[in-house]
Design an enzyme around this catalytic site. Structure first.
Site, PDB file in Angstrom:
ATOM      1  N   CYS A  48      -7.103  32.640  49.163  1.00 50.04           N
ATOM      2  CA  CYS A  48      -7.294  33.946  48.513  1.00 50.04           C
ATOM      3  C   CYS A  48      -8.120  33.768  47.227  1.00 50.04           C
ATOM      4  CB  CYS A  48      -5.978  34.657  48.242  1.00 50.04           C
ATOM      5  SG  CYS A  48      -4.939  34.825  49.716  1.00 50.04           S
ATOM      6  N   HIS A  49      -9.209  33.079  47.369  1.00 46.60           N
ATOM      7  CA  HIS A  49     -10.131  32.886  46.259  1.00 46.60           C
ATOM      8  C   HIS A  49     -11.466  32.401  46.837  1.00 46.60           C
ATOM      9  CE1 HIS A  49      -8.009  28.864  46.558  1.00 46.60           C
ATOM     10  NE2 HIS A  49      -9.259  28.557  46.799  1.00 46.60           N
TER      11      HIS A  49
END
Ligand code: T46
Length: 134
Positions: A48-49
C-alpha cells in the site's frame, strides 16, 4: 499497464529443484537487499505504497499471494504461486500484496538499501507524484 514477470531457470533432478538468481542476469538490476515475509495472516494487505527510485523483484518462494500494481493510470493484478516466477515492480508503481496462503513466503530482491524517504505512502501523493513526472 504492462506487467513484467520472469520465469527463472530451474535446475531439477531426482533430488528436487534449485533456482539461482544472479544480479543483472536473472534479475534486471544489482541486488543490494533481500527481505522476505512469512506468517502473513490471510486477511492482511501489505505494501500500500509506492517507491520513488526502488526497483524490486517479488518471488513467492512458498505458497501463494496476489499483487495489485497501479501506475497511476492503469491497474493490474498478478498471482504469484510458483518459486520460479518473479514479478518485476519498477519504481513509481503503487503495490498492494494480499490473499496470502497459509504457507506463503514472499521474498523480495531490491535494488537499493532500506530508505524510508523513498516511500510514498499516501495514494493522492502518489497520483500527484506520477502525474508531475509527465
Ligand atoms: C515493498 C513491499 C513489497 C526494515 O527494517 N527493512 C526493510 O528492508 C524493510 C522492507 C522493512 N523494514 C521494517 C519497516 C517496518 O517496521 O519492517 C517493517 C515492515 O515493513 P513494511 O510495513 O514496509 O512492509 P510491507 O510488506 O508493507 O512492504 C514491504 C516493503 O517495505 C516495500 O518496500 O515494496 O514490501
Amino acid at each position: 499497464m504492462e506487467v513484467r514477470t520472469i520465469r527463472f531457470d530451474e535446475h531439477g533432478d531426482k533430488r528436487g529443484t534449485l533456482v539461482s538468481l544472479e544480479q543483472l542476469k536473472d534479475v534486471p538490476f544489482e541486488i543490494k537487499r533481500v527481505y522476505y515475509m512469512y506468517h502473513t495472516v490471510p486477511e492482511a494487505r501489505r505494501g500500500c505504497h509506492a517507491h520513488k527510485n526502488l526497483r524490486q523483484v517479488l518471488v513467492c518462494v512458498s505458497g501463494s499471494c496476489s499483487v495489485l500494481l497501479d501506475d497511476g493510470r492503469e491497474r493490474a493484478e498478478v498471482h504469484l504461486d510458483s518459486p520460479n516466477k518473479g514479478l518485476v515492480v519498477e519504481s513509481c508503481v503503487w503495490r498492494e500484496m494480499f490473499g496470502f496462503s497459509e504457507s506463503a513466503v514472499l521474498m523480495v530482491l531490491a535494488s537499493e538499501l532500506y530508505d524510508e524517504s523513498d516511500y510514498i505512502r499516501d495514494y493522492k501523493d502518489f497520483l500527484g507524484y506520477v502525474g508531475g513526472q509527465g
